[in-house]
Design a protein around this motif. Structure first.
Motif, PDB file in Angstrom:
ATOM      1  N   GLN A   1       0.826  -1.223   0.000  1.00 17.31           N
ATOM      2  CA  GLN A   1       0.000   0.000   0.000  1.00 17.31           C
ATOM      3  C   GLN A   1       0.853   1.264   0.000  1.00 17.31           C
ATOM      4  O   GLN A   1       0.431   2.287  -0.520  1.00 17.31           O
ATOM      5  CB  GLN A   1      -1.011   0.003   1.152  1.00 17.31           C
ATOM      6  N   CYS A   2       2.039   1.213   0.550  1.00 17.60           N
ATOM      7  CA  CYS A   2       2.899   2.400   0.558  1.00 17.60           C
ATOM      8  C   CYS A   2       3.965   2.367  -0.537  1.00 17.60           C
ATOM      9  O   CYS A   2       4.287   3.392  -1.117  1.00 17.60           O
ATOM     10  CB  CYS A   2       3.609   2.545   1.905  1.00 17.60           C
TER      11      CYS A   2
ATOM     12  N   GLY B   1       4.717  -2.448 -11.717  1.00 17.80           N
ATOM     13  CA  GLY B   1       3.451  -2.228 -12.416  1.00 17.80           C
ATOM     14  C   GLY B   1       2.278  -1.919 -11.504  1.00 17.80           C
ATOM     15  O   GLY B   1       1.171  -1.686 -11.986  1.00 17.80           O
ATOM     16  N   VAL B   2       2.465  -1.921 -10.195  1.00 20.72           N
ATOM     17  CA  VAL B   2       1.366  -1.673  -9.251  1.00 20.72           C
ATOM     18  C   VAL B   2       1.648  -0.384  -8.480  1.00 20.72           C
ATOM     19  O   VAL B   2       2.689  -0.257  -7.828  1.00 20.72           O
ATOM     20  CB  VAL B   2       1.213  -2.833  -8.238  1.00 20.72           C
ATOM     21  N   ALA B   3       0.694   0.566  -8.562  1.00 25.37           N
ATOM     22  CA  ALA B   3       0.873   1.841  -7.847  1.00 25.37           C
ATOM     23  C   ALA B   3       0.575   1.642  -6.369  1.00 25.37           C
ATOM     24  O   ALA B   3      -0.202   0.769  -6.000  1.00 25.37           O
ATOM     25  CB  ALA B   3      -0.070   2.889  -8.431  1.00 25.37           C
ATOM     26  N   PRO B   4       1.190   2.443  -5.503  1.00 22.70           N
ATOM     27  CA  PRO B   4       0.806   2.422  -4.087  1.00 22.70           C
ATOM     28  C   PRO B   4      -0.644   2.901  -3.927  1.00 22.70           C
ATOM     29  O   PRO B   4      -1.240   3.382  -4.885  1.00 22.70           O
ATOM     30  CB  PRO B   4       1.759   3.429  -3.447  1.00 22.70           C
ATOM     31  N   GLU B   5      -1.176   2.789  -2.713  1.00 24.07           N
ATOM     32  CA  GLU B   5      -2.543   3.262  -2.480  1.00 24.07           C
ATOM     33  C   GLU B   5      -2.559   4.751  -2.157  1.00 24.07           C
ATOM     34  O   GLU B   5      -1.518   5.355  -1.891  1.00 24.07           O
ATOM     35  CB  GLU B   5      -3.176   2.446  -1.351  1.00 24.07           C
ATOM     36  N   ALA B   6      -3.777   5.329  -2.133  1.00 24.61           N
ATOM     37  CA  ALA B   6      -3.921   6.787  -2.018  1.00 24.61           C
ATOM     38  C   ALA B   6      -3.151   7.372  -0.833  1.00 24.61           C
ATOM     39  O   ALA B   6      -2.550   8.432  -0.944  1.00 24.61           O
ATOM     40  CB  ALA B   6      -5.393   7.157  -1.925  1.00 24.61           C
TER      41      ALA B   6
ATOM     42  N   PHE C   1       0.383   8.642  -1.393  1.00 23.38           N
ATOM     43  CA  PHE C   1       0.599   9.830  -2.214  1.00 23.38           C
ATOM     44  C   PHE C   1       0.677  11.089  -1.357  1.00 23.38           C
ATOM     45  O   PHE C   1       1.189  12.102  -1.780  1.00 23.38           O
ATOM     46  CB  PHE C   1      -0.531   9.973  -3.242  1.00 23.38           C
ATOM     47  N   GLY C   2       0.147  11.022  -0.139  1.00 17.83           N
ATOM     48  CA  GLY C   2       0.154  12.206   0.709  1.00 17.83           C
ATOM     49  C   GLY C   2       1.296  12.237   1.704  1.00 17.83           C
ATOM     50  O   GLY C   2       1.389  13.156   2.505  1.00 17.83           O
ATOM     51  N   LEU C   3       2.165  11.217   1.673  1.00 16.60           N
ATOM     52  CA  LEU C   3       3.256  11.175   2.659  1.00 16.60           C
ATOM     53  C   LEU C   3       4.477  11.971   2.184  1.00 16.60           C
ATOM     54  O   LEU C   3       4.847  11.903   1.018  1.00 16.60           O
ATOM     55  CB  LEU C   3       3.693   9.730   2.906  1.00 16.60           C
TER      56      LEU C   3
END
Ligand code: HEC
Ligand code: HEC
Length: 294
Positions: free
Chosen positions: A87-88, A93-98, A101-103
């Motif tokens: 998730q982080c 090919g797999v983006a982290p989770e939302a 993006f805010g860290l």
């Protein structure tokens, strides 16, 4: 003590005091911007980065319990990775989770650590975490064996293409094959179809919000020093995007919003860019006409 020496010592003490008082005043006035929406200033970023590297270097001394290349270990590490890390940090090919993006600092893409860090340093970071970054310490939650499994997987990950990663992940019992796509942030103008033309300053800012800096060297963006994807200096003058799509503003927007629709083998994940943000970023990228270091 001679007079000269005494003057020197007094002068030094006075300077020290002025520094401490000055620092305290700046802290009290809330001078330093701690918003996670903006990157640290360049000197602070490099100081913290260097301090982290040194702190890990002097502490990491654990010895791996045997062969970390063993397939059994890598698979066990992947299962842990999907549960606690994907998730982080994302994966091929797999983006982290939302939330990632805010860290600030942004969770690093682990390709670099997997390729170049000694296993003891990866083990230390996973077991201890890193204060004030969002990187959790896992030493209390996971066993020593499980942490070495994770180290084994982090070291194996740079060799996996997006397809190989998806196959390996899909072959594990009980794990979801792919993470849900990153939800796009709200459109700036939800009620109007017209988006404005791309703006360079907005685009530079957006590269920070979409983790571009964790994978690319980008001139003018603090902390963008990774070689997971090609360096973006000189991208304005390149004939093709990703080696396949003729380079034009419209095509750049297309590629940025969904790289794998342009090239199914692309290792750049879709990052949930809005049309407007992609236009802004494209406008910024087209100012990068010089290849760095040349
Ligand atoms: C909540 C988000 C989050 C989670 C979950 C997380 N990390 Fe991190 N991780 C970070 C951040 C933030 C950093 C620091 C980024 C930096 O400055 O390098 C980091 C740094 C690292 C680093 C150092 C990499 C480098 O190049 O600096 C490694 C290795 C790492 N994490 C591995 C893991 C592993 C393995 C897991 C799962 C057990 C994990 N992380 C879970 C956020 C996270
Ligand atoms: C997880 C890592 C990762 C992230 C995050 C990422 N990229 Fe990429 N990017 C790549 C890789 C890998 C490639 C090369 C793959 C390809 O060419 O299809 C690439 C290719 C590109 C290219 C084509 C470069 C060329 O020389 O043709 C551009 C432009 C680009 N990325 C811009 C961005 C921007 C802008 C962002 C943020 C919105 C971003 N990337 C985020 C990994 C990443």
């Amino acid at each position: 003590m001679t007079l000269r020496l005494r003057t020197l010592v007094l002068g030094f003490v006075a300077m020290l005091l002025a520094g401490v008082v000055g620092g305290a005043v700046l802290v009290y006035m809330g001078f330093y911007d701690i918003s996670a929406m903006r990157q640290h200033t360049k000197p602070v970023f490099h100081l913290l980065d260097f301090a982290m590297a040194r702190a890990i270097d002097v502490r990491a001394d654990a010895v791996p319990p045997g062969d970390l290349g063993e397939e059994r270990r890598v698979r066990a590490g992947l299962a842990q990775f999907q549960r606690h890390c994907l998730q982080c940090h994302g994966a091929p090919g797999v983006a982290p989770e939302a939330l990632a993006f805010g860290l600030t600092p942004a969770p690093a893409n682990l390709l670099h650590a997997g390729r170049t860090w000694p296993p003891s340093e990866i083990q230390w970071v996973v077991a201890n975490g890193v204060k004030m970054t969002g990187m959790p310490g896992w030493g209390w939650r996971l066993s020593e064996e499980e942490i070495w499994d994770l180290v084994a997987f982090v070291q194996a990950m740079p060799r996996l293409s997006p397809r190989a990663y998806a196959e390996l992940a899909g072959s594990l019992p009980g794990t979801a094959q792919a993470a849900a796509p990153v939800p796009a942030p709200p459109q700036p103008a939800p009620d109007g179809p017209a988006t404005r033309p791309g703006r360079v300053d907005a685009g530079r800012f957006a590269t920070q919000q979409y983790l571009c800096a964790t994978c690319h060297v980008i001139p003018g963006v603090v902390g963008a020093n990774q070689h997971v994807g090609p360096p973006l200096g000189g991208i304005a003058g390149r004939a093709y995007i990703g080696g396949v799509l003729p380079n034009s503003p419209e095509n750049m927007v297309r590629f940025l919003r969904d790289p794998q629709a342009v090239d199914p083998l692309s290792a750049m994940p879709a990052l949930g860019l809005t049309e407007q943000d992609a236009r802004d970023i494209a406008a910024f990228l087209f100012t990068l006409d010089k290849v760095e270091g040349k």
